[in-house]
Design a protein around this motif. Structure first.
Motif, PDB file in Angstrom:
ATOM      1  N   ASN A 231      54.230  47.419  39.505  1.00 27.04           N
ATOM      2  CA  ASN A 231      53.114  46.587  39.049  1.00 27.04           C
ATOM      3  C   ASN A 231      53.114  45.153  39.585  1.00 27.04           C
ATOM      4  OD1 ASN A 231      50.762  46.341  37.677  1.00 27.04           O
ATOM      5  ND2 ASN A 231      51.685  45.993  35.669  1.00 27.04           N
ATOM      6  N   GLY A 232      53.360  45.007  40.889  1.00 28.73           N
ATOM      7  CA  GLY A 232      53.255  43.677  41.482  1.00 28.73           C
ATOM      8  C   GLY A 232      54.492  42.814  41.354  1.00 28.73           C
ATOM      9  N   PRO A 277      41.515  37.637  24.642  1.00 31.18           N
ATOM     10  CA  PRO A 277      41.771  39.029  25.030  1.00 31.18           C
ATOM     11  C   PRO A 277      43.084  39.167  25.788  1.00 31.18           C
ATOM     12  CG  PRO A 277      39.538  38.370  25.616  1.00 31.18           C
ATOM     13  CD  PRO A 277      40.252  37.138  25.181  1.00 31.18           C
ATOM     14  N   TYR A 278      43.747  40.319  25.588  1.00 30.24           N
ATOM     15  CA  TYR A 278      45.082  40.495  26.157  1.00 30.24           C
ATOM     16  C   TYR A 278      45.094  40.430  27.678  1.00 30.24           C
ATOM     17  CZ  TYR A 278      43.931  45.338  27.443  1.00 30.24           C
ATOM     18  OH  TYR A 278      43.374  46.438  28.012  1.00 30.24           O
ATOM     19  N   GLN A 279      43.983  40.790  28.323  1.00 26.22           N
ATOM     20  CA  GLN A 279      43.964  40.783  29.788  1.00 26.22           C
ATOM     21  C   GLN A 279      44.281  39.396  30.357  1.00 26.22           C
ATOM     22  OE1 GLN A 279      41.437  42.180  28.002  1.00 26.22           O
ATOM     23  NE2 GLN A 279      41.008  44.214  28.800  1.00 26.22           N
ATOM     24  N   PHE A 280      43.852  38.347  29.625  1.00 27.81           N
ATOM     25  CA  PHE A 280      44.094  37.008  30.148  1.00 27.81           C
ATOM     26  C   PHE A 280      45.576  36.663  30.098  1.00 27.81           C
ATOM     27  CE2 PHE A 280      39.598  37.003  29.274  1.00 27.81           C
ATOM     28  CZ  PHE A 280      39.094  36.409  30.426  1.00 27.81           C
ATOM     29  N   LEU A 282      47.904  38.952  30.452  1.00 23.43           N
ATOM     30  CA  LEU A 282      48.518  39.744  31.521  1.00 23.43           C
ATOM     31  C   LEU A 282      48.269  39.127  32.893  1.00 23.43           C
ATOM     32  CD1 LEU A 282      47.782  43.416  30.385  1.00 23.43           C
ATOM     33  CD2 LEU A 282      49.881  42.101  30.151  1.00 23.43           C
ATOM     34  N   MET A 283      47.202  38.346  33.022  1.00 24.12           N
ATOM     35  CA  MET A 283      46.921  37.684  34.303  1.00 24.12           C
ATOM     36  C   MET A 283      47.930  36.581  34.597  1.00 24.12           C
ATOM     37  SD  MET A 283      42.881  36.912  34.366  1.00 24.12           S
ATOM     38  CE  MET A 283      41.693  38.212  34.016  1.00 24.12           C
ATOM     39  N   TYR A 286      50.644  36.623  37.444  1.00 21.91           N
ATOM     40  CA  TYR A 286      50.105  36.581  38.808  1.00 21.91           C
ATOM     41  C   TYR A 286      49.563  35.191  39.130  1.00 21.91           C
ATOM     42  CZ  TYR A 286      50.437  41.502  37.688  1.00 21.91           C
ATOM     43  OH  TYR A 286      50.906  42.714  37.279  1.00 21.91           O
ATOM     44  N   LEU A 287      48.830  34.612  38.159  1.00 22.94           N
ATOM     45  CA  LEU A 287      48.289  33.275  38.399  1.00 22.94           C
ATOM     46  C   LEU A 287      49.422  32.260  38.551  1.00 22.94           C
ATOM     47  CD1 LEU A 287      45.266  33.308  35.930  1.00 22.94           C
ATOM     48  CD2 LEU A 287      45.193  33.353  38.424  1.00 22.94           C
TER      49      LEU A 287
END
Lengths: 316, 350
Positions: A231-232, A277-280, A282-283, A286-287
């Motif tokens: 996963n990156g 939201p959880y996606q932010f 998880l970002m 990477y950011l």
């Protein structure tokens, strides 16, 4: 509310999680670092981690003991390192394209072999992974014991990789040769040392470390192999090498810092998940990696011969 | 054994290398099919039947080639200038997000305006997604490989958020998917009752236009010069940064078109599994196409045959579908070997 966010920091579980998350990143970052010090960018890292995770896990699943699993993962990593070096060091092919090719190849071969060995099932098969190994006396300490001294053997091993790489790079003739191969290969050639051989060996050692980083995921952090589980993390490790300006001790710092933020992110998600939201969350890893690269860019001094193939008898 | 640089390279030699790489890859695939306990000959027969055996199979192969032509062009354009855009996957989704934003009722135009409008916004979205990484590389020396790769993850998480949150289609019965593209924005089918849509023709025309731009214009020449030697290009008075920015916008734009045509041509709405890694496969397409726009068309069709055919093959003879991904990855490495043999000849020391 603010108090809740600060309270996470005095929670031993948070520090233990930081240590766990740091391990695969640390091994991968050190591996990439050794390759790049020799002048070879290894973008095969993501795929090598993936196949390392698959091979280590599968070896144990097939009945090997855990240390044999680790060895198998390291060997397959070394083999892919040899392939990468064959392309980039001996054939002088583009390091970027080779690395991406190795990543695509290693991960898809890993999945193909995994499916071949283990036909699809609804519940993923599991192994008995590394169990926590309490360090005598230290693990009894309040707070510190739970945070730092109740980890698996693989975890301690991952952290021992730091002194190993430090010793390898700074205390051995080979380490010196690696650094010169990455800065001024002509000077190395003038000493009668085989530049291509030094670079190849460095890429092999580095790639073995990357594969161990992948194996940590399936053999210590989790006990199963999932598709896309790296996963990156490999790409994040490439960013961390730049952040660490190619220094093993700073790689340790970077991996810990990064893992700490990641562990914090998971806990902050639980506290603020209803609002953000959880996606932010998880970002963030990477950011943050991109930010780390931008911050490091100004002061960065790349190994001079990075990306430059060396051919005996050709001027550069 | 050593390598000796060739003094001249015949123009057909790189194409021989690419063809040889394709054949070598198929040989490797044969070994893997045998390793899976099946007969390679039967396997390849099933693969060809799966990709060509019926009207449905042929149109399916064309439909799969469409996004691959676009992502292949995205990689080919950038790699030719030695700009390593590995972010086509993210730019693809950026294009898909753009057509979903504008194409689900926000704007309603007649089809002959709506479709070009959606394609343009997707192209712009893809280009703008790549732009920050271009600027970071040119002005702050931040390596674009890692930044473009990491951006893929960020954009896919953004898509996940939008599809589970504000953009979720309330009629989708719990599946995270976007609202349907309005009829005026949908690409017509090229073959009735098939999944082959106008996007395929648009992709082929795009490749031809890019080929003409690369071979006939000053900008095309500048891009090539920048790829061969950036500092020499700068000394020759070529505006290097401007050229790279334009190339970045064009490369990202092509990837954005892949997302657009998949959304408005194939699916009709945005989903999280819109692309099974078309962005990454585009790199293999570009390499196999020798970074030539026309080569990309044929390489994309070749890879589409592998994907569609391998799917049918794995159902017929029980070989894991991941074989298709292995074949795609092997082409990249095989082409690299081929290209080395183009530039250098192997001399046996004697």
């Amino acid at each position: 509310m603010i108090f809740d966010f600060l309270e996470v920091l005095v929670n031993a579980g948070f520090w233990a999680a930081t240590i766990r998350i740091a391990c695969p990143l640390l091994l991968a970052t050190l591996g990439e670092l050794v390759c790049e010090r020799a002048g070879v960018l290894n973008l095969g890292i993501e795929g090598i981690m993936s196949i390392g995770a698959m091979v280590g896990w599968t070896a144990v699943y097939m009945g090997a003991d855990l240390s044999t699993g680790i060895l198998a993962a390291a060997l397959v990593g070394a083999a892919f390192g040899l392939v990468h070096a064959g392309f980039t060091v001996y054939l002088g092919a583009s390091q970027h394209v080779t690395g991406i090719g190795i990543t695509l190849f290693a991960s898809s071969m890993g999945y193909f072999a995994f499916r071949l060995l283990l036909p699809s099932s609804t519940t993923p098969p599991k192994i008995i992974a590394f169990q926590p190994l309490d360090i005598p006396i230290f693990s009894e300490l309040p707070f510190l014991g739970e945070a730092f001294f109740q980890h698996t053997a693989f975890t301690y091993l991952a952290f021992l990789a730091v002194p190993f790489v430090l010793w390898l790079m700074n205390r051995t003739p080979f380490g010196l040769a690696v650094k010169v191969a990455g800065e001024n290969p002509m000077a190395l050639e003038a000493q009668g040392i085989d530049v291509l051989g030094v670079r190849t060996l460095a890429v092999i050692i580095g790639s073995a470390l990357m594969a161990l980083g992948g194996a940590y995921l399936t053999m210590s952090a989790f006990d199963a192999f999932y598709f896309g589980m790296v996963n990156g993390r490999g790409w994040i490790a490439v960013a961390l090498v730049i952040f660490a300006s190619w220094r093993p001790s700073k790689a340790l710092l970077g991996a810990l810092l990064f893992a700490g933020l990641d562990a914090y992110q998971v806990r902050a998600q639980q506290l603020a998940g209803a609002v953000i939201p959880y996606q932010f969350f998880l970002m963030l890893p990477y950011l943050l990696s991109i930010v780390a690269m931008v911050v490091a860019a100004k002061s960065t001094r790349y190994p001079k011969a990075l990306l430059t193939p060396f051919r005996r008898g050709e001027r550069h | 054994m050593r390598f000796e640089a060739r003094e001249t390279i015949p123009h057909w030699l790189p194409w021989m290398a690419v063809a040889g790489a394709g054949i070598g890859t198929l040989c490797f695939a044969a070994i893997l099919i045998a390793a899976a306990g099946a007969s390679p000959l039967v396997g390849f027969r099933e693969l060809l039947i799966g990709a060509f055996g019926s009207r449905n199979a042929i149109t399916e192969t064309g439909a799969t080639a469409t996004p691959l032509i676009f992502t292949g062009l995205a990689a080919a354009i950038a790699f030719r200038a030695k700009f390593w855009n590995i972010g086509a996957e993210g730019q693809l989704y950026a294009g898909a997000l753009a057509v979903t934003y504008f194409g689900t009722g926000l704007i309603e135009l007649p089809p002959f305006l709506m479709i070009p409008f959606l394609l343009i916004v997707a192209c712009v979205a893809g280009g703008l997604t790549l732009l920050p990484m271009v600027l970071l590389r040119q002005f702050m020396r931040v390596d674009e490989v890692v930044t473009t790769l990491l951006t893929n993850f960020v954009i896919i998480l953004l898509v996940s958020y939008l599809l589970e949150g504000p953009w979720k289609d309330p009629y989708s019965l719990g599946w995270p998917q976007g609202a349907a593209i309005i009829d005026a924005g949908a690409l017509p089918q090229l073959v009735p009752r098939s999944r082959l849509h106008l996007g395929f023709a648009i992709a082929v025309v795009s490749a031809i236009i890019i080929w003409l731009v690369q071979s006939r214009t000053v900008f095309g020449f500048a891009g090539k010069a920048v790829g061969l030697n950036q500092s020499a290009a700068r000394h020759a008075g070529i505006p290097v940064t401007k050229t790279i920015i334009c190339i970045g916008l064009l490369s990202g734009g092509m990837a954005g078109l892949a997302g657009a045509t998949e959304t408005i041509g194939l699916k009709g709405y945005l989903t999280l599994d819109l692309s099974p890694g078309f962005g990454y496969t585009g790199i293999a397409v570009a390499m196999l196409g020798n970074l030539h726009p026309i080569g990309v068309i044929f390489a994309a069709i070749f890879i589409a045959i592998i994907y569609v055919g391998a799917d049918a093959m794995s159902r017929a003879i029980d070989v894991p579908t991941y074989l298709a991904d292995v074949i795609v990855a092997t082409t990249v490495l095989a082409v690299l070997i081929g290209l080395v043999l183009v530039r250098y000849r192997v001399v046996m020391r004697g």
